[in-house]
Scaffold this motif. Structure first.
Motif, PDB file in Angstrom:
ATOM      1  N   TYR A   1       0.670  -1.166  -0.122  1.00 30.07           N
ATOM      2  CA  TYR A   1      -0.240   0.128   0.226  1.00 30.07           C
ATOM      3  C   TYR A   1       0.867   1.117  -0.036  1.00 30.07           C
ATOM      4  CZ  TYR A   1       0.544  -0.233   5.207  1.00 30.07           C
ATOM      5  OH  TYR A   1       1.227   0.173   6.383  1.00 30.07           O
ATOM      6  N   GLY A   2       0.312   1.847  -0.517  1.00 29.41           N
ATOM      7  CA  GLY A   2       1.061   3.785  -0.214  1.00 29.41           C
ATOM      8  C   GLY A   2       2.612   3.360   0.583  1.00 29.41           C
TER       9      GLY A   2
ATOM     10  N   ARG B 152      -6.251  -2.310  -7.537  1.00 31.60           N
ATOM     11  CA  ARG B 152      -6.493  -1.810  -5.960  1.00 31.60           C
ATOM     12  C   ARG B 152      -7.606  -3.019  -4.932  1.00 31.60           C
ATOM     13  NH1 ARG B 152      -7.200   4.406  -5.398  1.00 31.60           N
ATOM     14  NH2 ARG B 152      -5.533   4.356  -7.216  1.00 31.60           N
TER      15      ARG B 152
ATOM     16  N   ARG C  31      -9.605  -2.581  -0.915  1.00 28.39           N
ATOM     17  CA  ARG C  31     -10.180  -1.603   0.074  1.00 28.39           C
ATOM     18  C   ARG C  31      -9.796  -2.703   1.325  1.00 28.39           C
ATOM     19  NH1 ARG C  31     -13.795   0.790   3.785  1.00 28.39           N
ATOM     20  NH2 ARG C  31     -12.932   2.660   3.923  1.00 28.39           N
TER      21      ARG C  31
ATOM     22  N   ARG D   2      -8.853   4.724   9.651  1.00 24.38           N
ATOM     23  CA  ARG D   2      -9.080   4.643   7.281  1.00 24.38           C
ATOM     24  C   ARG D   2      -8.581   3.360   7.431  1.00 24.38           C
ATOM     25  NH1 ARG D   2      -7.716  10.023   9.990  1.00 24.38           N
ATOM     26  NH2 ARG D   2      -9.390  10.970   9.315  1.00 24.38           N
ATOM     27  N   ALA D   3      -9.018   3.347   6.425  1.00 27.34           N
ATOM     28  CA  ALA D   3      -9.055   1.150   5.305  1.00 27.34           C
ATOM     29  C   ALA D   3      -7.705   1.933   4.732  1.00 27.34           C
ATOM     30  CB  ALA D   3      -9.833   1.748   4.445  1.00 27.34           C
TER      31      ALA D   3
ATOM     32  N   ILE E 154      -4.969   0.923   1.342  1.00 30.23           N
ATOM     33  CA  ILE E 154      -5.936   0.268  -0.177  1.00 30.23           C
ATOM     34  C   ILE E 154      -4.602  -0.361  -0.940  1.00 30.23           C
ATOM     35  CG2 ILE E 154      -6.503   1.655  -2.483  1.00 30.23           C
ATOM     36  CD1 ILE E 154      -8.142   1.757  -0.295  1.00 30.23           C
TER      37      ILE E 154
END
Lengths: 180, 117
Positions: free
Chosen positions: B28-29, B64, B66, B76-77, B79
């Motif tokens: 993820y990010g 992607r 979730r 927060r989820a 991604i």
């Protein structure tokens, strides 16, 4: 008959504590985060105790703790900027990632002021590439209209930037390590 | 990819794809940023990473999903991203091209193969 003697310093501290806790309750209600409201109410009762009695029911430490509690969350305006400028499908992931980095910095022992500066730096650095991508997709005029549309939607629909993500915020918000 | 011009991967996009492949289903990010920083020493802003991921997704090279909201992200989820089959093919093609370009190349008398085995 027993008279109540007000100590000006304790009373001032009490007033400050009640005001700050009240503001925090308002903020938490706007953001839909009610999990830790009991702590604010305990601060309010301590503040009222400080106003009503001459005992030192309120200390500077209480005020400092509350101040830390209020500031130990990522700045709402940073989240608002990401919501307005980033692409819609990326905004949730980006806000979550920025919050994760914020709490990671906080846990590593960096001062709160520095953590907030680093957060703002990341927000501002992230906005540029996102705006560029948007501009390439929809053009400059489209970008300007899109930004105004997003900002209008957030401010008018939810009335307050901190309420911009009502469904994303939940009761599982990270409690700042500084308060433990 | 049949009948369609293959997408030219940029430098950042290659790095992002490789970071996703390395992390396999848990990318993820933040983890992509960390992986690139750990391996190359370069720190990209999250906005650039997400812009690259957007381009890759638009071209069908990543997809992607979730995840669940977590406490360390303020509820927060995450991604998560995964490389698709066309993405793997595109990455392999780019890496093959680099390998063939560096074959028998010598920098200051040292064969590149010895420096980057």
């Amino acid at each position: 008959m027993q008279s109540i003697v007000l100590n000006w310093r304790t009373s001032a501290c009490g007033f400050a504590l009640v005001l700050m806790a009240g503001a925090d309750i308002l903020h938490a209600l706007c953001a839909g985060n009610t999990s830790k409201l009991w702590l604010d109410f305990s601060f309010i009762s301590a503040g009222l105790g400080g106003i009503m009695t001459q005992d030192a029911a309120v200390s500077d430490e209480d005020i400092a703790k509350l101040r830390v509690r209020v500031k130990c969350e990522p700045p709402s305006w940073g989240e608002f900027l990401i919501l307005v400028f980033a692409q819609k499908r990326d905004s949730e992931g980006m806000i979550g990632d920025l919050a994760e980095l914020f709490y990671r910095d906080l846990a590593s022992g960096i001062s709160l002021r520095r953590v907030r500066i680093r957060y703002w730096g990341r927000v501002l650095k992230s906005i540029g590439p996102q705006m560029w991508t948007k501009a390439k997709n929809i053009g400059l005029i489209g970008l300007i209209l899109n930004v105004f549309n997003h900002a209008f939607e957030r401010v008018v629909k939810y009335r307050w930037p901190c309420k911009a993500l009502p469904t994303l915020r939940s009761a599982t918000r990270c409690w700042p390590s500084a308060m433990k | 990819m049949t009948g369609r011009k293959p997408y030219d991967l940029g430098f950042l996009e290659q790095q992002v794809l490789l970071a996703i492949v390395r992390q396999h289903l848990s990318a993820y990010g933040v983890s992509i940023c960390d992986e690139i920083k750990k391996r190359t020493g370069r720190e990209y802003p999250l906005g650039s990473i997400y812009a690259a991921l957007d381009r890759l997704e638009t071209n069908g090279l990543v997809e992607r999903r979730r995840g669940e909201p977590t406490a360390e992200r303020g509820g927060r989820a995450k991604i998560y991203f995964r490389v698709t089959a066309p993405g793997e093919a595109a990455l392999e093609q780019v890496l093959k091209a680099i390998s063939s370009m560096r074959k028998d190349v010598k920098l200051k008398g040292v064969e590149l193969k010895e420096v980057f085995p």
